[in-house]
Design an enzyme around this catalytic site. Structure first.
Site, PDB file in Angstrom:
ATOM      1  N   CYS A   1       0.874  -1.176   0.000  1.00 56.10           N
ATOM      2  CA  CYS A   1       0.000   0.000   0.000  1.00 56.10           C
ATOM      3  C   CYS A   1       0.911   1.225   0.000  1.00 56.10           C
ATOM      4  O   CYS A   1       2.112   1.097  -0.220  1.00 56.10           O
ATOM      5  CB  CYS A   1      -0.977  -0.013   1.170  1.00 56.10           C
ATOM      6  SG  CYS A   1      -0.222   0.133   2.776  1.00 56.10           S
TER       7      CYS A   1
ATOM      8  N   CYS B   1      -4.779  -1.104  -0.997  1.00 59.36           N
ATOM      9  CA  CYS B   1      -5.308   0.250  -0.889  1.00 59.36           C
ATOM     10  C   CYS B   1      -6.812   0.230  -1.143  1.00 59.36           C
ATOM     11  O   CYS B   1      -7.304  -0.546  -1.954  1.00 59.36           O
ATOM     12  CB  CYS B   1      -4.645   1.161  -1.911  1.00 59.36           C
ATOM     13  SG  CYS B   1      -2.862   1.196  -1.765  1.00 59.36           S
TER      14      CYS B   1
ATOM     15  N   CYS C   1      -3.473   3.455  -5.507  1.00 55.54           N
ATOM     16  CA  CYS C   1      -2.566   2.354  -5.194  1.00 55.54           C
ATOM     17  C   CYS C   1      -1.285   2.489  -5.992  1.00 55.54           C
ATOM     18  O   CYS C   1      -1.320   2.846  -7.171  1.00 55.54           O
ATOM     19  CB  CYS C   1      -3.211   1.017  -5.553  1.00 55.54           C
ATOM     20  SG  CYS C   1      -4.156   0.309  -4.222  1.00 55.54           S
TER      21      CYS C   1
END
Length: 157
Positions: free
Chosen positions: A7, A79, A87
């Protein structure tokens, strides 16, 4: 098998994913987590939640995807879509999947509401990892990609 949970900040969802995966995975399988812009510290609520679940975070730290100790075989971005998150795109020659989870660290509310958001993110991550680990062995890359994408759509109530 090395799985990278990726992430942006590498403090919460990717760390939850790393911890749960390593806790449940068979011998020879390993998860690591990283971020494209690591915040430099693990979120204390994520660490506390994992500890309550009996999952160790010993040796975990917020790190950049440029500092990985191994080359991943699979990269799973976690994400979410809340707050317009973008992301990071890992560009290595790996199998990629997206398992979006909204960031519980952005929840504003009572202590109970914030804890509930962390618990919900944990339950989603755990359900997806359990589904991944339950896949039959011997899937080819195309089949594995299809299954990982399907798993990314799993939700919990």
């Amino acid at each position: 098998m090395n799985v990278l949970f990726l992430c942006t900040g590498n403090s919460c969802r990717s760390v939850l994913s790393e911890g749960v995966f390593n806790h449940l995975a068979p011998a020879g399988w390993r998860a690591i987590s990283a971020g494209s812009q690591p915040v430099g510290a693990l979120h204390p609520r994520a660490v506390a939640l994992l500890a309550r679940k009996g999952i160790s975070t010993e040796g975990y730290h917020s790190k950049s995807w440029n500092d990985l100790p191994v080359t991943p075989d699979i990269v799973i971005t976690v994400c979410g879509s809340a707050a317009g998150e973008t992301c990071p795109a890992y560009l290595g020659q790996v199998l990629r999947a997206h398992w979006g989870v909204d960031d519980p660290s952005h929840v504003v509310g009572t202590e109970e509401e914030i804890e509930a958001a962390f618990e919900h993110a944990y339950r989603i991550i755990r359900a997806r990892i359990e589904a991944f680990l339950a896949l039959p062995q011997g899937l080819d890359k195309h089949q594995l990609k299809q299954e990982l994408d399907r798993i990314g759509g799993l939700s919990v109530s």
